[in-house]
Each structure stands twice: as C-alpha cells, then as structure tokens.
Design a protein around this motif. Structure first.
Motif, short mmCIF file in Angstrom:
data_model
loop_
_atom_site.label_atom_id
_atom_site.label_comp_id
_atom_site.label_asym_id
_atom_site.label_seq_id
_atom_site.Cartn_x
_atom_site.Cartn_y
_atom_site.Cartn_z
N ILE A 176 95.73 -4.55 -50.23
CA ILE A 176 96.61 -5.17 -51.23
C ILE A 176 97.75 -5.92 -50.55
O ILE A 176 98.12 -7.04 -50.95
CB ILE A 176 97.16 -4.10 -52.19
N LEU A 177 98.30 -5.34 -49.49
CA LEU A 177 99.42 -5.97 -48.79
C LEU A 177 98.98 -7.27 -48.12
O LEU A 177 99.69 -8.29 -48.19
CB LEU A 177 99.99 -5.00 -47.75
N PHE A 178 97.82 -7.29 -47.49
CA PHE A 178 97.32 -8.51 -46.84
C PHE A 178 97.04 -9.60 -47.87
O PHE A 178 97.40 -10.76 -47.67
CB PHE A 178 96.05 -8.20 -46.04
N VAL A 179 96.40 -9.23 -48.97
CA VAL A 179 96.09 -10.21 -50.01
C VAL A 179 97.37 -10.76 -50.63
O VAL A 179 97.49 -11.97 -50.88
CB VAL A 179 95.19 -9.59 -51.10
N GLY A 180 98.35 -9.88 -50.88
CA GLY A 180 99.62 -10.33 -51.44
C GLY A 180 100.35 -11.30 -50.53
O GLY A 180 100.90 -12.32 -50.99
N THR A 181 100.35 -11.01 -49.23
CA THR A 181 100.99 -11.90 -48.26
C THR A 181 100.28 -13.25 -48.21
O THR A 181 100.92 -14.31 -48.18
CB THR A 181 100.98 -11.25 -46.86
N TRP A 182 98.96 -13.22 -48.21
CA TRP A 182 98.18 -14.47 -48.23
C TRP A 182 98.51 -15.29 -49.47
O TRP A 182 98.71 -16.51 -49.38
CB TRP A 182 96.70 -14.12 -48.18
N GLN A 321 105.64 -3.86 -47.76
CA GLN A 321 105.37 -2.49 -47.33
C GLN A 321 106.51 -1.55 -47.72
O GLN A 321 106.27 -0.43 -48.18
CB GLN A 321 105.15 -2.45 -45.81
N ALA A 322 107.74 -2.02 -47.56
CA ALA A 322 108.89 -1.19 -47.90
C ALA A 322 108.91 -0.84 -49.39
O ALA A 322 109.08 0.33 -49.77
CB ALA A 322 110.19 -1.89 -47.50
N PHE A 323 108.72 -1.83 -50.23
CA PHE A 323 108.84 -1.60 -51.66
C PHE A 323 107.63 -0.88 -52.24
O PHE A 323 107.76 -0.14 -53.22
CB PHE A 323 109.15 -2.91 -52.39
N ILE A 324 106.44 -1.02 -51.64
CA ILE A 324 105.31 -0.21 -52.07
C ILE A 324 105.59 1.26 -51.77
O ILE A 324 105.36 2.14 -52.61
CB ILE A 324 104.01 -0.68 -51.38
N PRO A 334 100.50 3.74 -57.37
CA PRO A 334 99.57 4.75 -56.84
C PRO A 334 99.84 5.05 -55.37
O PRO A 334 100.28 4.17 -54.62
CB PRO A 334 98.19 4.10 -57.03
N SER A 335 99.58 6.26 -54.95
CA SER A 335 99.80 6.68 -53.57
C SER A 335 98.97 5.82 -52.63
O SER A 335 97.78 5.59 -52.86
CB SER A 335 99.43 8.15 -53.41
N LYS A 336 99.62 5.34 -51.53
CA LYS A 336 98.95 4.39 -50.64
C LYS A 336 98.92 4.84 -49.17
O LYS A 336 98.30 4.20 -48.35
CB LYS A 336 99.66 3.03 -50.71
N GLY A 337 99.63 5.90 -48.80
CA GLY A 337 99.64 6.30 -47.41
C GLY A 337 100.28 5.26 -46.52
O GLY A 337 99.78 4.95 -45.44
N MET A 338 101.41 4.70 -46.97
CA MET A 338 102.08 3.61 -46.26
C MET A 338 103.49 4.05 -45.86
O MET A 338 104.22 4.62 -46.66
CB MET A 338 102.14 2.38 -47.18
N THR A 339 103.87 3.80 -44.61
CA THR A 339 105.17 4.23 -44.12
C THR A 339 106.29 3.30 -44.57
O THR A 339 106.04 2.18 -45.03
CB THR A 339 105.17 4.30 -42.58
N LEU A 340 107.52 3.78 -44.43
CA LEU A 340 108.71 3.00 -44.78
C LEU A 340 109.22 2.30 -43.51
O LEU A 340 109.68 2.97 -42.58
CB LEU A 340 109.78 3.92 -45.36
N PRO A 341 109.16 0.98 -43.43
CA PRO A 341 109.48 0.26 -42.19
C PRO A 341 110.87 0.57 -41.64
O PRO A 341 111.85 0.60 -42.40
CB PRO A 341 109.38 -1.22 -42.61
N LEU A 342 110.92 0.80 -40.33
CA LEU A 342 112.15 1.07 -39.57
C LEU A 342 112.78 2.41 -39.89
O LEU A 342 113.76 2.79 -39.25
CB LEU A 342 113.19 -0.04 -39.78
N ILE A 343 112.23 3.15 -40.84
CA ILE A 343 112.81 4.45 -41.22
C ILE A 343 111.84 5.59 -40.93
O ILE A 343 112.22 6.59 -40.31
CB ILE A 343 113.24 4.44 -42.70
N SER A 344 110.60 5.47 -41.37
CA SER A 344 109.62 6.53 -41.16
C SER A 344 109.35 6.78 -39.68
O SER A 344 109.44 5.87 -38.85
CB SER A 344 108.29 6.19 -41.85
N TYR A 345 108.99 8.03 -39.38
CA TYR A 345 108.52 8.36 -38.04
C TYR A 345 107.19 7.65 -37.80
O TYR A 345 106.38 7.50 -38.71
CB TYR A 345 108.31 9.87 -37.91
N GLY A 346 106.96 7.23 -36.59
CA GLY A 346 105.67 6.60 -36.27
C GLY A 346 105.52 6.39 -34.78
O GLY A 346 106.50 6.27 -34.05
#
Length: 387
Positions: A176-182, A321-324, A334-346
């Motif tokens: 969804i994120l790739f398609v939205g960016t495109w 990604q942040a707002f999702i 819906p739950s997406k398993g996506m981290t919060l940029p610059l904040i989440s551990y990774g």
C-alpha cells in the motif's frame, strides 16, 4: 585530488535545511526516550528460561544503531546529487533481486518471510523504499526529454513487480505504501485527470481483489471492520495509549506496556502515550507534519522536476509510514506491522530510515545566495541533463 572535508562541511552547513535537520534530531531524541521506556516490556516478553535479557537490552542496541544511522544520514546528505542518483538506482536493483530471493531463503518471523540473514537481519523492502523514490523520480523525469516516452507504463510495471514481491512475503502494508507513493509522484509529474480517475478505480479494484483472494488482507480487514477483540494487539495498543491520560503515568511507570507485543517497534507510539501522555503524542504528530510541510515549502521555488519528484516521493514514503503506524495505534487503520520512523527500535530498518532522511536532506540542499524561480517545464530540460 584530496578532498577538503572542512570546506565540504562548511558548504553543507550553509546549504542544508537546518529546520528539517532540527525536526529530525528531535524525533530521534524522542525515539531514544521511547525505546528506553519500551525496552523492559520487550526484553521481558522475549526472555526465556535459558536467556534472560536485561531491561535495557533494546535501548543500548538502539543507541548503537542510531549512532551508525547518524553516520549514514550525514554521509548521504554530503554526497553530490549525480552520485546519489546513481547509487540509489544501483541499490534499488540490488534490493529488487534480494526480494526475489526472500520467499525462498528468507527468515520467517511471526508468520511473515521478509528478512535475509546476511550476518544481520536485513529487510530488503526497507532499503528499497528510498531507492524506489529516486528511481521513480528519474523515470518520470524522462517526460521532459520526450512526451511520447511511456513513463507511466514503465513506472507502473516497476511498482507492479514490487507489489507482487511484497504480497508473496506477505507485506500488504508495504505494498500500500509503495502504491501510494507512486500515485503521488505520477500526479505531480502531470498525469491527466482522466488517467488519475482510471488509476483510482484500478486501486479500488485491486483492494477488492486482495480482500477476495488474499487471505492475509482479508483477515486484517475483517478484524479491523469487526472491531478489536479483547487482548488482541490493536486493542492492547489502544488501551495502552489511552491509559496515561494527557500527561502520562511517568517514565518506566507504565503497566499496560508489559502486556503489549512489539512494544519497542510497531506499538511504540502507544508506549509514548502511556508513559509520557497524549500531549507528547500530539507533539510527535506535529513533528512529522512539520517535516512534510518543511519539504513542501522548500520545493516551492525549486525549478528541476527530478528534485521535486524525488523530494515528494521520499516525503510520501517517510510521512506515509509514520501516519499508517500512528493510525494503527489509534485503531483507525488495519494492523500493518510497520515501524514508526526515527522512533521505533530497529536494526537494518533504522539504517534505511536514516538513509531516506539523508537523501531528503541532500535533495533539499540549497545555496542561499542563488535565487530560484518556480518550476518551468521547458527550461528544466537542459538542467535535467546536467544532474
């Protein structure tokens, strides 16, 4: 010829968007505190009888990755535009090849096969995100050279390939994120309104098809539309987020986070809400909005199509990604398993996000002594050939 790094740094400091850099630094600081707050919960859940993880295990690992990420961020933002473009295209091709390998030799975690073990856990799709924005900006900018070039078709084939590879993992949120960016980038490239309507209809049809024929999508959408059940991830995240009230329960004083899966990654926004309060959550949202708006303001006087598209694509990836992630924590997506940029551990995801921000800082660099005019299609043809 020996590079004068002191001179390069002075030029960088003069040209870089310091406000954008400031907002990024604030988010990384919030991330450090948030991972410190969430680390005990995740360390406790992942500890076994044989291996007991210390409370600050993920905090210290996050600090190490942040230091490395900062080096990637600054180093990327120092590089010349032509080298960045070529490097991003090469990286994108490499990550596409890696994604082809993922379904066959990838590591499976929580039912998803998205990672390759290369001495560390590498998620190719994370590094493909910034490279994709640069690749797509490059392809769409061909339109200036020849209007007859099938840039929409070529870019659509690229995003279609990526979506197929992501759905095989499965990774619906990433698709969804790739398609939205495109979609954002092709609109900025001057796609006719008729085609925009056709693409929108195709997107809706694609979501319906995913619901009908893709089990992962159907289960997530059904769970979202049917409302959360007691003690599922989204319900726990929402209750954790709201339990701190406006001012929070206090650092390391939250109880709900101890029952929250992935407290240090996917649901770290809820931990922020419990321990630091809804006011701090609001500040985090405003920081993300400030980054998006700052890039848009920076692009107002830009006169090169490639730069406009690259900055817009990188911002769409980062902000999307942040707002999702935030909407999932608020039970609005819906739950997406996506981290919060610059904040989440990774691990590799932290490096990928820092690379994204470094690219964003690089393409928004401006000589403050040069005046610019709004984008001119004809005049930019020659400039595109020089970048």
């Amino acid at each position: 010829m020996k590079t004068d790094w002191k001179r390069e740094l002075r030029i960088w400091w003069r040209e870089v968007d310091r406000w954008l850099l400031f907002f990024v630094a604030l988010l990384m600081l919030v991330g450090t505190l948030a991972v410190a707050a969430a680390s005990p919960a995740s360390a406790n859940r992942l500890s076994t009888a044989e291996t007991q993880l210390p409370d600050l295990y993920f905090f210290w690992a996050h600090i190490r990755m942040q230091v490395l990420g900062l080096c990637v961020l600054i180093g990327t933002s120092l590089m010349p535009l032509k080298l960045l473009r070529r490097g991003a295209i090469a990286l994108g091709c490499a990550m596409l090849f890696a994604m082809v390998l993922v379904p066959f030799v990838g590591t499976e975690i929580n039912g998803a096969r998205r990672w390759l073990n290369v001495g560390m856990s590498l998620q190719p799709s994370e590094f493909l995100k910034p490279a994709f924005a640069i690749m797509l900006a490059w392809i769409l900018s061909w339109k200036l050279r020849d209007d007859k070039l099938p840039v929409i078709g070529v870019s659509g084939a690229l995003v279609g390939l990526i979506v197929v590879l992501l759905m095989a993992q499965p990774n619906l949120g990433g698709a969804i994120l790739f398609v939205g960016t495109w979609f954002v980038m092709v609109m900025l490239a001057g796609l006719p309104l008729q085609r925009i309507g056709m693409l929108t209809a195709a997107g809706v049809a694609g979501m319906i098809a995913a619901y009908l024929f893709y089990d992962n999508a159907r289960h997530r959408i059904d769970a979202f539309l049917g409302g959360p059940t007691a003690f599922d991830h989204v319900d726990l995240a929402s209750r954790t987020l709201n339990s701190g009230g406006w001012t929070g329960s206090g650092f390391w004083l939250g109880d709900n986070k101890m029952r929250l899966p992935e407290a240090h990654t996917d649901y770290i926004f809820s931990v922020i809400g419990e321990e630091f309060g809804l006011i701090v959550c609001g500040i985090v949202v405003l920081l993300y909005l400030a980054i998006v708006l700052r890039v848009l303001i920076r692009m107002v006087e830009e006169d090169r199509l490639f730069i406009i598209l690259a900055a817009s694509g990188l911002t769409a990836m980062f902000g999307g990604q942040a707002f999702i992630n935030i909407l999932v924590n608020l039970q609005l997506f819906p739950s997406k398993g996506m981290t919060l940029p610059l904040i989440s551990y990774g691990g590799s995801s932290t490096l990928a996000i820092c690379f994204t921000v470094g690219l964003l800082l690089a393409v928004t660099r401006r000589n403050p002594y040069l005046a610019r005019e709004p984008f001119d299609w004809k005049g930019s043809i020659e400039k595109e050939g020089d970048t």
